[in-house]
Design a protein around this motif. Structure first.
Motif, PDB file in Angstrom:
ATOM      1  N   VAL A  96      21.447  63.551  11.436  1.00 39.68           N
ATOM      2  CA  VAL A  96      22.222  63.032  12.564  1.00 39.68           C
ATOM      3  C   VAL A  96      22.182  61.506  12.526  1.00 39.68           C
ATOM      4  CG1 VAL A  96      21.805  65.050  14.024  1.00 39.68           C
ATOM      5  CG2 VAL A  96      20.219  63.120  14.136  1.00 39.68           C
ATOM      6  N   ASN A  97      23.125  60.909  13.237  1.00 35.78           N
ATOM      7  CA  ASN A  97      23.232  59.454  13.253  1.00 35.78           C
ATOM      8  C   ASN A  97      22.366  58.861  14.366  1.00 35.78           C
ATOM      9  OD1 ASN A  97      25.160  59.360  11.089  1.00 35.78           O
ATOM     10  ND2 ASN A  97      26.658  60.149  12.530  1.00 35.78           N
ATOM     11  N   GLY A  98      21.075  59.076  14.243  1.00 39.08           N
ATOM     12  CA  GLY A  98      20.123  58.645  15.255  1.00 39.08           C
ATOM     13  C   GLY A  98      19.923  59.730  16.298  1.00 39.08           C
ATOM     14  N   SER A  99      18.754  59.770  16.897  1.00 37.53           N
ATOM     15  CA  SER A  99      18.460  60.841  17.851  1.00 37.53           C
ATOM     16  C   SER A  99      19.266  60.701  19.141  1.00 37.53           C
ATOM     17  CB  SER A  99      16.956  60.877  18.168  1.00 37.53           C
ATOM     18  OG  SER A  99      16.503  59.626  18.657  1.00 37.53           O
ATOM     19  N   ARG A 100      19.678  59.490  19.480  1.00 36.80           N
ATOM     20  CA  ARG A 100      20.419  59.291  20.722  1.00 36.80           C
ATOM     21  C   ARG A 100      21.734  60.068  20.723  1.00 36.80           C
ATOM     22  NH1 ARG A 100      21.782  53.451  23.489  1.00 36.80           N
ATOM     23  NH2 ARG A 100      23.427  54.114  24.908  1.00 36.80           N
ATOM     24  N   LYS A 244      12.185  53.987  15.022  1.00 31.73           N
ATOM     25  CA  LYS A 244      10.865  53.474  15.379  1.00 31.73           C
ATOM     26  C   LYS A 244       9.893  53.613  14.215  1.00 31.73           C
ATOM     27  CE  LYS A 244      12.679  53.913  19.635  1.00 31.73           C
ATOM     28  NZ  LYS A 244      14.066  54.358  19.885  1.00 31.73           N
ATOM     29  N   ARG A 245       9.952  54.755  13.531  1.00 30.13           N
ATOM     30  CA  ARG A 245       9.040  55.033  12.419  1.00 30.13           C
ATOM     31  C   ARG A 245       9.144  53.989  11.320  1.00 30.13           C
ATOM     32  NH1 ARG A 245       9.662  57.261   7.354  1.00 30.13           N
ATOM     33  NH2 ARG A 245       7.914  58.509   6.541  1.00 30.13           N
ATOM     34  N   SER A 246      10.383  53.596  10.992  1.00 33.29           N
ATOM     35  CA  SER A 246      10.616  52.739   9.826  1.00 33.29           C
ATOM     36  C   SER A 246      11.270  51.411  10.169  1.00 33.29           C
ATOM     37  CB  SER A 246      11.491  53.484   8.810  1.00 33.29           C
ATOM     38  OG  SER A 246      10.867  54.675   8.368  1.00 33.29           O
ATOM     39  N   ASN A 247      11.385  51.096  11.460  1.00 32.03           N
ATOM     40  CA  ASN A 247      11.950  49.818  11.889  1.00 32.03           C
ATOM     41  C   ASN A 247      13.375  49.604  11.391  1.00 32.03           C
ATOM     42  OD1 ASN A 247       9.574  48.758  13.297  1.00 32.03           O
ATOM     43  ND2 ASN A 247       8.665  48.712  11.257  1.00 32.03           N
ATOM     44  N   VAL A 248      14.216  50.627  11.563  1.00 37.00           N
ATOM     45  CA  VAL A 248      15.612  50.529  11.147  1.00 37.00           C
ATOM     46  C   VAL A 248      16.540  51.063  12.240  1.00 37.00           C
ATOM     47  CG1 VAL A 248      15.331  50.502   8.637  1.00 37.00           C
ATOM     48  CG2 VAL A 248      15.275  52.688   9.852  1.00 37.00           C
ATOM     49  N   PRO A 249      16.474  50.517  13.463  1.00 32.29           N
ATOM     50  CA  PRO A 249      17.349  51.036  14.513  1.00 32.29           C
ATOM     51  C   PRO A 249      18.833  50.891  14.170  1.00 32.29           C
ATOM     52  CG  PRO A 249      16.320  48.970  15.193  1.00 32.29           C
ATOM     53  CD  PRO A 249      15.632  49.405  13.947  1.00 32.29           C
ATOM     54  N   GLY A 250      19.171  49.884  13.372  1.00 30.29           N
ATOM     55  CA  GLY A 250      20.564  49.698  12.993  1.00 30.29           C
ATOM     56  C   GLY A 250      21.054  50.665  11.938  1.00 30.29           C
ATOM     57  N   LEU A 251      20.160  51.391  11.302  1.00 29.11           N
ATOM     58  CA  LEU A 251      20.558  52.364  10.287  1.00 29.11           C
ATOM     59  C   LEU A 251      21.191  53.587  10.922  1.00 29.11           C
ATOM     60  CD1 LEU A 251      20.333  52.654   7.145  1.00 29.11           C
ATOM     61  CD2 LEU A 251      18.297  54.061   7.555  1.00 29.11           C
ATOM     62  N   ARG A 252      20.786  53.916  12.142  1.00 28.57           N
ATOM     63  CA  ARG A 252      21.255  55.101  12.860  1.00 28.57           C
ATOM     64  C   ARG A 252      21.064  56.348  12.012  1.00 28.57           C
ATOM     65  NH1 ARG A 252      19.645  54.032  16.186  1.00 28.57           N
ATOM     66  NH2 ARG A 252      20.653  55.515  17.551  1.00 28.57           N
ATOM     67  N   SER A 253      19.817  56.688  11.794  1.00 25.56           N
ATOM     68  CA  SER A 253      19.514  57.840  10.949  1.00 25.56           C
ATOM     69  C   SER A 253      18.359  58.638  11.525  1.00 25.56           C
ATOM     70  CB  SER A 253      19.146  57.375   9.538  1.00 25.56           C
ATOM     71  OG  SER A 253      18.770  58.474   8.737  1.00 25.56           O
ATOM     72  N   GLY A 254      18.571  59.953  11.591  1.00 27.98           N
ATOM     73  CA  GLY A 254      17.531  60.865  12.031  1.00 27.98           C
ATOM     74  C   GLY A 254      17.907  62.271  11.622  1.00 27.98           C
ATOM     75  N   GLY A 274      33.205  64.672  13.828  1.00 28.39           N
ATOM     76  CA  GLY A 274      33.214  63.595  12.835  1.00 28.39           C
ATOM     77  C   GLY A 274      31.907  62.847  12.771  1.00 28.39           C
ATOM     78  N   SER A 275      30.810  63.589  12.693  1.00 30.82           N
ATOM     79  CA  SER A 275      29.473  62.990  12.787  1.00 30.82           C
ATOM     80  C   SER A 275      28.731  62.941  11.454  1.00 30.82           C
ATOM     81  CB  SER A 275      28.630  63.778  13.806  1.00 30.82           C
ATOM     82  OG  SER A 275      29.248  63.790  15.068  1.00 30.82           O
ATOM     83  N   ALA A 276      29.463  62.934  10.352  1.00 29.14           N
ATOM     84  CA  ALA A 276      28.802  62.905   9.049  1.00 29.14           C
ATOM     85  C   ALA A 276      28.081  61.578   8.821  1.00 29.14           C
ATOM     86  CB  ALA A 276      29.822  63.138   7.941  1.00 29.14           C
ATOM     87  N   MET A 277      26.923  61.632   8.172  1.00 28.13           N
ATOM     88  CA  MET A 277      26.146  60.441   7.870  1.00 28.13           C
ATOM     89  C   MET A 277      26.677  59.779   6.599  1.00 28.13           C
ATOM     90  SD  MET A 277      22.024  60.109   7.126  1.00 28.13           S
ATOM     91  CE  MET A 277      21.536  60.588   8.782  1.00 28.13           C
ATOM     92  N   SER A 278      26.826  58.476   6.636  1.00 33.25           N
ATOM     93  CA  SER A 278      27.306  57.715   5.484  1.00 33.25           C
ATOM     94  C   SER A 278      26.449  57.974   4.245  1.00 33.25           C
ATOM     95  CB  SER A 278      27.269  56.221   5.817  1.00 33.25           C
ATOM     96  OG  SER A 278      27.325  55.434   4.646  1.00 33.25           O
ATOM     97  N   PRO A 279      27.072  58.049   3.060  1.00 34.95           N
ATOM     98  CA  PRO A 279      26.291  58.261   1.823  1.00 34.95           C
ATOM     99  C   PRO A 279      25.224  57.198   1.595  1.00 34.95           C
ATOM    100  CG  PRO A 279      28.614  58.645   1.401  1.00 34.95           C
ATOM    101  CD  PRO A 279      28.518  58.078   2.791  1.00 34.95           C
ATOM    102  N   ILE A 280      25.516  55.940   1.936  1.00 33.44           N
ATOM    103  CA  ILE A 280      24.506  54.910   1.692  1.00 33.44           C
ATOM    104  C   ILE A 280      23.356  55.030   2.688  1.00 33.44           C
ATOM    105  CG2 ILE A 280      26.156  53.328   0.626  1.00 33.44           C
ATOM    106  CD1 ILE A 280      26.165  51.708   3.185  1.00 33.44           C
ATOM    107  N   VAL A 281      23.652  55.485   3.909  1.00 33.20           N
ATOM    108  CA  VAL A 281      22.582  55.734   4.875  1.00 33.20           C
ATOM    109  C   VAL A 281      21.746  56.927   4.426  1.00 33.20           C
ATOM    110  CG1 VAL A 281      22.082  56.381   7.265  1.00 33.20           C
ATOM    111  CG2 VAL A 281      23.852  54.689   6.779  1.00 33.20           C
ATOM    112  N   GLN A 282      22.387  57.923   3.856  1.00 32.06           N
ATOM    113  CA  GLN A 282      21.641  59.069   3.321  1.00 32.06           C
ATOM    114  C   GLN A 282      20.664  58.618   2.236  1.00 32.06           C
ATOM    115  OE1 GLN A 282      23.476  62.949   2.698  1.00 32.06           O
ATOM    116  NE2 GLN A 282      25.420  62.182   3.524  1.00 32.06           N
ATOM    117  N   ALA A 283      21.131  57.757   1.339  1.00 32.12           N
ATOM    118  CA  ALA A 283      20.260  57.281   0.250  1.00 32.12           C
ATOM    119  C   ALA A 283      19.068  56.505   0.806  1.00 32.12           C
ATOM    120  CB  ALA A 283      21.071  56.416  -0.711  1.00 32.12           C
ATOM    121  N   ALA A 284      19.334  55.632   1.769  1.00 31.52           N
ATOM    122  CA  ALA A 284      18.245  54.862   2.370  1.00 31.52           C
ATOM    123  C   ALA A 284      17.281  55.769   3.128  1.00 31.52           C
ATOM    124  CB  ALA A 284      18.824  53.805   3.309  1.00 31.52           C
TER     125      ALA A 284
END
Length: 402
Positions: A96-100, A244-254, A274-284
């Motif tokens: 998901v694109n962040g838990s929020r 919070k875990r990895s200090n990447v709030p701007g990544l929007r990843s969970g 339309g909530s798919a996670m970006s491929p580059i965010v997936q890699a990170a």
């Protein structure tokens, strides 16, 4: 326009902005904000490298289900973190694109607004997304009372049977925001029993799980279910994030994990949303979930910060080290007559420090607002800045007392 939008209350930070309107901070002090829980420790280099190294992925549409290697990385992390917990990456995990956004979207998936009195039970104090998600799904929030004597842990047994009978979704937050309270196995056992009896879904918000101050890490919802023999995670969805875990709030990843039937329905909703996670965010994200060294370092920074700040503030306030999270939940001294808003305004005016009134994080329910007379301080800045803020708060309180 959707008429349900009119039921939404202003977000706490908008209320804080309005509260501070017209306040001129003392220019003798540099500004320090403890108001917003936005991680400010450095983003690990390995995550940056993974982002840069995956830019070719921008040429492809991502799938909502996410890459198998991403879901495997999430499943592997759950197993390492929760003592060998077995979660099927094919059917029980969804990025998901962040838990929020996931907390909000899950309510839209789960709630049947056609049922009379559709109810969502929330903790009080609470993260305001729970309320907004309930209202926009056509349900009515019901705020469960908290117990100050138990670090504002929620008294689930105090929720009336008539409320449980209409409940479709229960939000829990452990470690809690803003109090840092962690739920124990007996609490989970009670909630699972109630869920079985009344059929509601449990959404377990666990985004603060990796910042803790005791030797034993906080118990997670999936872990509790497995300990109690509920290996299928019936009616349970856990939500977590890298912010919070990895200090990447701007990544929007969970990711969310749990009951396969709920995950299947949630996937359908998200495919249309339309909530798919970006491929580059997936890699990170793969890089982040696979590495624990940066998480240990991050936790150590918070422990050092809280070890210095908490004793300073405890000289003049009712405040104690939380079980987990990066907030201090402190009582306003008697000199301020219990007004958390007055405390926040005067502190900004005289010492240029921002704190969030606790009453903005709770609702008047069951006869009281459990956040009234308290403030939340987010110790997200570097240690020296947080210590400086604490020293100013001490001076501020002492100037009022003497």
């Amino acid at each position: 326009m959707n008429p349900l939008l009119s039921r939404l209350q202003p977000y706490p930070f908008e209320r804080l902005r309005q509260l501070h309107a017209g306040v001129t901070p003392n220019p003798a002090y540099s500004p320090i904000s403890l108001g917003i829980g936005e991680p400010r420790h450095a983003t690990p280099q390995l995550i940056k490298d993974a982002l840069i190294g995956s830019l070719a992925g921008l040429a492809s549409y991502p799938g909502t289900l996410g890459e198998p290697k991403l879901r495997q990385a999430m499943s592997d992390w759950l197993a390492r973190r929760y003592g060998g917990l077995k979660v099927d990456p094919a059917t029980q995990i969804l990025p998901v694109n962040g838990s929020r956004e996931a907390l909000f979207a899950l309510a839209q998936t789960v709630i049947d607004p056609g049922q009379p009195g559709a109810t969502v039970v929330c903790p009080n104090p609470f993260y305001q997304i729970y309320e907004g998600a309930a209202l926009l799904a056509g349900a009515q929030p019901w705020f469960a009372p908290s117990e100050p004597a138990r670090n504002f842990g929620i008294d689930w047994a105090a929720v009336p049977q008539a409320v449980w009978e209409k409940t479709q979704l229960l939000f829990v937050c452990s470690p809690g925001n803003p109090t840092g309270a962690v739920m124990g196995l007996s609490e989970w056992e009670l909630l699972f029993r109630l869920s079985d009896q009344y059929g509601f879904v449990i959404a377990s918000d666990e985004c603060y799980s990796e910042i803790y101050f005791r030797d034993e890490p906080p118990l997670g919802g999936l872990e509790a279910a497995a300990r109690l023999g509920r290996h299928g995670f019936k009616n349970l969805i856990a939500l977590t994030s890298l912010s919070k875990r990895s200090n990447v709030p701007g990544l929007r990843s969970g990711f969310v994990a749990g009951d396969a039937a709920l995950i299947k329905s949630f996937l359908l909703y998200r495919t249309y949303h339309g909530s798919a996670m970006s491929p580059i965010v997936q890699a990170a994200s793969i890089a982040a979930w696979a590495d624990e060294a940066h998480v240990i370092d991050n936790r150590a920074q918070y422990r050092e910060k809280f070890a210095q700040v908490t004793p300073l503030l405890a000289q003049v306030m009712d405040v104690a080290l939380p079980d987990a999270g990066f907030y201090l939940w402190a009582a306003v001294p008697d000199a301020f007559k219990g007004s958390d808003t007055a405390f926040s305004r005067e502190l900004l005016a005289l010492y240029n420090v921002v704190v969030l009134p606790g009453s903005y994080l709770a609702r008047d329910a069951q006869g009281c607002n459990p956040g009234a007379g308290r403030i939340r301080m987010a110790l997200v800045a570097q240690t020296a800045e947080c210590v400086e803020a604490a020293q100013r708060i001490v001076q501020f309180i002492q100037s009022k007392v003497h």
